[in-house]
Motif scaffolding. Sequence first.
Motif, PDB file in Angstrom:
ATOM      1  N   TRP A 233      -6.818   3.461   2.227  1.00 20.04           N
ATOM      2  CA  TRP A 233      -6.751   1.491   2.176  1.00 20.04           C
ATOM      3  C   TRP A 233      -6.073   1.074   2.655  1.00 20.04           C
ATOM      4  CZ3 TRP A 233      -8.676  -2.344  -0.861  1.00 20.04           C
ATOM      5  CH2 TRP A 233      -8.184  -3.654  -1.849  1.00 20.04           C
ATOM      6  N   LEU A 234      -5.460   1.660   2.991  1.00 22.30           N
ATOM      7  CA  LEU A 234      -4.166   1.392   4.133  1.00 22.30           C
ATOM      8  C   LEU A 234      -4.649   0.605   5.347  1.00 22.30           C
ATOM      9  CD1 LEU A 234      -0.116   2.542   2.451  1.00 22.30           C
ATOM     10  CD2 LEU A 234      -1.516   0.323   2.296  1.00 22.30           C
ATOM     11  N   GLY A 235      -5.465   1.255   6.071  1.00 23.90           N
ATOM     12  CA  GLY A 235      -5.907   1.432   7.173  1.00 23.90           C
ATOM     13  C   GLY A 235      -4.661   1.803   7.977  1.00 23.90           C
ATOM     14  N   ALA A 236      -4.674   3.369   7.442  1.00 22.73           N
ATOM     15  CA  ALA A 236      -3.180   4.279   8.284  1.00 22.73           C
ATOM     16  C   ALA A 236      -3.987   6.015   8.391  1.00 22.73           C
ATOM     17  CB  ALA A 236      -1.948   4.467   7.655  1.00 22.73           C
ATOM     18  N   LYS A 237      -3.049   6.284   9.031  1.00 25.19           N
ATOM     19  CA  LYS A 237      -3.527   7.648   9.481  1.00 25.19           C
ATOM     20  C   LYS A 237      -2.744   8.964   8.587  1.00 25.19           C
ATOM     21  CE  LYS A 237      -4.271   7.289  14.277  1.00 25.19           C
ATOM     22  NZ  LYS A 237      -3.590   7.107  15.643  1.00 25.19           N
ATOM     23  N   VAL A 238      -3.462   9.579   8.052  1.00 23.84           N
ATOM     24  CA  VAL A 238      -2.619  10.461   6.859  1.00 23.84           C
ATOM     25  C   VAL A 238      -1.234  10.824   7.841  1.00 23.84           C
ATOM     26  CG1 VAL A 238      -2.776  13.096   6.230  1.00 23.84           C
ATOM     27  CG2 VAL A 238      -4.745  11.367   5.901  1.00 23.84           C
ATOM     28  N   THR A 239      -1.171  11.307   8.528  1.00 22.39           N
ATOM     29  CA  THR A 239       0.040  11.093   9.920  1.00 22.39           C
ATOM     30  C   THR A 239       0.824  10.735   9.614  1.00 22.39           C
ATOM     31  OG1 THR A 239      -1.110  11.074  12.117  1.00 22.39           O
ATOM     32  CG2 THR A 239      -1.176  12.896  11.193  1.00 22.39           C
ATOM     33  N   GLN A 240       0.437   9.347   9.109  1.00 22.98           N
ATOM     34  CA  GLN A 240       1.290   8.566   9.331  1.00 22.98           C
ATOM     35  C   GLN A 240       2.283   8.095   8.035  1.00 22.98           C
ATOM     36  OE1 GLN A 240      -0.896   5.535  10.786  1.00 22.98           O
ATOM     37  NE2 GLN A 240       0.486   4.848  11.985  1.00 22.98           N
ATOM     38  N   LEU A 241       1.354   8.690   6.640  1.00 21.48           N
ATOM     39  CA  LEU A 241       1.732   8.602   5.928  1.00 21.48           C
ATOM     40  C   LEU A 241       2.503   9.704   4.728  1.00 21.48           C
ATOM     41  CD1 LEU A 241      -1.601   5.892   4.350  1.00 21.48           C
ATOM     42  CD2 LEU A 241       0.753   5.442   4.330  1.00 21.48           C
ATOM     43  N   ARG A 242       2.556  10.649   5.882  1.00 22.64           N
ATOM     44  CA  ARG A 242       3.306  11.876   4.729  1.00 22.64           C
ATOM     45  C   ARG A 242       4.714  11.520   4.753  1.00 22.64           C
ATOM     46  NH1 ARG A 242      -0.890  15.103   7.462  1.00 22.64           N
ATOM     47  NH2 ARG A 242      -2.086  16.851   5.473  1.00 22.64           N
ATOM     48  N   PRO A 243       5.285  11.257   6.164  1.00 19.73           N
ATOM     49  CA  PRO A 243       6.993  10.657   5.740  1.00 19.73           C
ATOM     50  C   PRO A 243       7.184   9.742   5.300  1.00 19.73           C
ATOM     51  CG  PRO A 243       5.735  10.491   7.992  1.00 19.73           C
ATOM     52  CD  PRO A 243       4.638  10.914   7.303  1.00 19.73           C
ATOM     53  N   VAL A 244       6.524   9.202   4.804  1.00 20.23           N
ATOM     54  CA  VAL A 244       6.469   7.570   3.677  1.00 20.23           C
ATOM     55  C   VAL A 244       6.943   8.653   2.747  1.00 20.23           C
ATOM     56  CG1 VAL A 244       6.014   5.521   2.868  1.00 20.23           C
ATOM     57  CG2 VAL A 244       5.023   5.942   5.237  1.00 20.23           C
ATOM     58  N   LEU A 245       5.964   9.768   2.237  1.00 18.48           N
ATOM     59  CA  LEU A 245       5.465   9.413   0.803  1.00 18.48           C
ATOM     60  C   LEU A 245       7.157  11.441   0.524  1.00 18.48           C
ATOM     61  CD1 LEU A 245       1.923  11.286   0.383  1.00 18.48           C
ATOM     62  CD2 LEU A 245       3.455   8.655  -0.566  1.00 18.48           C
ATOM     63  N   GLN A 246       7.195  11.524   1.355  1.00 18.85           N
ATOM     64  CA  GLN A 246       8.731  12.108   1.642  1.00 18.85           C
ATOM     65  C   GLN A 246       9.577  11.245   1.503  1.00 18.85           C
ATOM     66  OE1 GLN A 246       8.803  14.298   5.708  1.00 18.85           O
ATOM     67  NE2 GLN A 246       6.964  15.434   4.681  1.00 18.85           N
ATOM     68  N   GLN A 247       9.633  10.002   2.152  1.00 18.96           N
ATOM     69  CA  GLN A 247      10.570   8.991   2.143  1.00 18.96           C
ATOM     70  C   GLN A 247      10.886   8.433   0.540  1.00 18.96           C
ATOM     71  OE1 GLN A 247       9.800   6.215   4.803  1.00 18.96           O
ATOM     72  NE2 GLN A 247      10.027   7.469   6.421  1.00 18.96           N
ATOM     73  N   SER A 288     -11.543  -4.143  -5.232  1.00 15.25           N
ATOM     74  CA  SER A 288     -11.174  -3.729  -4.752  1.00 15.25           C
ATOM     75  C   SER A 288     -11.213  -2.108  -5.587  1.00 15.25           C
ATOM     76  CB  SER A 288      -9.923  -4.075  -4.834  1.00 15.25           C
ATOM     77  OG  SER A 288      -9.552  -4.772  -4.179  1.00 15.25           O
ATOM     78  N   THR A 289     -11.509  -2.248  -6.474  1.00 17.89           N
ATOM     79  CA  THR A 289     -11.616  -0.835  -8.092  1.00 17.89           C
ATOM     80  C   THR A 289     -12.555   0.217  -6.986  1.00 17.89           C
ATOM     81  OG1 THR A 289     -13.563  -1.716  -9.038  1.00 17.89           O
ATOM     82  CG2 THR A 289     -11.244  -1.424  -9.498  1.00 17.89           C
ATOM     83  N   LEU A 290     -13.943  -0.598  -6.086  1.00 21.57           N
ATOM     84  CA  LEU A 290     -14.284   0.203  -6.024  1.00 21.57           C
ATOM     85  C   LEU A 290     -13.838   0.741  -3.882  1.00 21.57           C
ATOM     86  CD1 LEU A 290     -17.734  -1.134  -6.541  1.00 21.57           C
ATOM     87  CD2 LEU A 290     -16.699   0.823  -8.106  1.00 21.57           C
ATOM     88  N   LEU A 291     -12.926   0.394  -3.607  1.00 23.46           N
ATOM     89  CA  LEU A 291     -12.834   0.495  -1.833  1.00 23.46           C
ATOM     90  C   LEU A 291     -11.287   0.879  -2.025  1.00 23.46           C
ATOM     91  CD1 LEU A 291     -13.931  -2.754  -1.021  1.00 23.46           C
ATOM     92  CD2 LEU A 291     -14.769  -1.009  -0.721  1.00 23.46           C
ATOM     93  N   ALA A 292     -10.915   1.230  -2.964  1.00 25.28           N
ATOM     94  CA  ALA A 292      -9.448   2.095  -3.151  1.00 25.28           C
ATOM     95  C   ALA A 292      -8.964   3.191  -2.486  1.00 25.28           C
ATOM     96  CB  ALA A 292      -8.533   1.763  -4.190  1.00 25.28           C
ATOM     97  N   TYR A 293     -10.471   3.881  -2.453  1.00 24.86           N
ATOM     98  CA  TYR A 293     -10.322   5.581  -2.341  1.00 24.86           C
ATOM     99  C   TYR A 293     -10.860   5.958  -1.175  1.00 24.86           C
ATOM    100  CZ  TYR A 293      -8.303   4.500  -7.239  1.00 24.86           C
ATOM    101  OH  TYR A 293      -8.021   4.057  -7.952  1.00 24.86           O
ATOM    102  N   ALA A 294     -10.802   7.166  -1.057  1.00 25.37           N
ATOM    103  CA  ALA A 294     -11.762   7.127   0.848  1.00 25.37           C
ATOM    104  C   ALA A 294     -12.785   7.463  -0.058  1.00 25.37           C
ATOM    105  CB  ALA A 294     -11.295   8.758   0.276  1.00 25.37           C
ATOM    106  N   PRO A 295     -13.581   7.005   0.915  1.00 25.88           N
ATOM    107  CA  PRO A 295     -15.490   7.002   0.546  1.00 25.88           C
ATOM    108  C   PRO A 295     -15.471   8.033  -0.031  1.00 25.88           C
ATOM    109  CG  PRO A 295     -14.580   6.398   2.631  1.00 25.88           C
ATOM    110  CD  PRO A 295     -13.726   6.637   1.978  1.00 25.88           C
TER     111      PRO A 295
END
Length: 383
Positions: A233-247, A288-295
């Motif tokens: 949804w955010l157009g990000a990479k998983v590796t970019q988001l892992r530290p965000v979740l940790q924060q 958005s409800t049909l696009l908010a999750y991985a395909p």
Amino acid sequence: MSESKVTNRELNRTLLARQGLLARWERRSVTDAVEAIGAIQSQNWAAVPVALWSRLADFSTQDLHGALRDGRLVTGTLLRRTLHTVTARQHPEYAAAAEAFGALDWRRTKAPLAPEGAVRLRAALWEFAAVARSGGELAEFLDKWVAGNPGVLDEQEVAAQRAKEWRPVRTTCDLVRVPADGRPWSTTPQHQKAAPRPSFAPDAPDADSARRTLVRRHLTAFGPAGLDDLAYWLGAKVTQLRPVLQQLGDELRLHEDESGRTLYDLAALDTTPGEVPAPVRLLPAFDSTLLAYAPTRRERILPAEYRDLVYVKANLQVKPTLLVDGLVAGTWEARVARKEAVVTVRLFADLTAKHRAELAEECEALARFTYPDAATHAVEMEG
């Protein structure tokens, strides 16, 4: 953090509740609704008012157009390089996060670009677009600007941009869309003007803060969600988001879905019981409800066997859909001819008489909303 089990049906009802699709929101402004929805995908302009009508009681399209005219809402390129409508007060975080995730890199060559040069170029474009400009006007301005500022852009980059009429630069989050030539907001926005606050400005939100903010917004609107859902949804990479979740740490609560996947949610938010009834609802194209999750992770709202009936791969379209008992059960289209407005429904499976009656009522209401000046309003069901 320990994980609690959550069923697909609970995920479905939670999504519907957070999106205003279990019960339409009452006494909520159009701007508050847009923020709750979590950005409205807007490449199909006719879909935006339908998205709000499906979620807001007593919604008028004029509420949307008024908020756009006075700048409370803006439409521009944001997540996944796609047009979205958001509130002006939230646009800076969306823009900063989109840039931080690399979704809006406008360069078309590998030629080096000095950061101060990029800021100068974008600042000049943003200032020029204080008045709404057409694509041609923006391209002409950029041509003249690089000619008057030699060396800021590499010649290969300039050639690549000119070949595309500077579209990569013109479609960053620094600009937002407005109707062309003073036309009403009911038409497709064509011209562009400066965003409420440019993402390159000194007081723009910093990247880390913007990333955290957008993760919170996604979970508020669509959670619980997996790491791959957030990344998509955010157009990000998983590796970019892992530290965000940790924060985010203690702000989060963990769930485990029926497949054993870890889902994240805000600790302050609850899930909705699966036994809560769900009314028939009509969703617009690209909802958005049909696009908010991985395909491959959309089973909470879209049964896998219907996926290819909703997503048109040939032209990357997402059809308008209808929900029965919270799940996609068909598609619909609205048209008007000779002052007769018709909503045609194509069902994927048999419905009970009760659901057919509820669907017919909702479709007729949509026909009246979409074509209020039609002499008659009808519903056709196929399947």
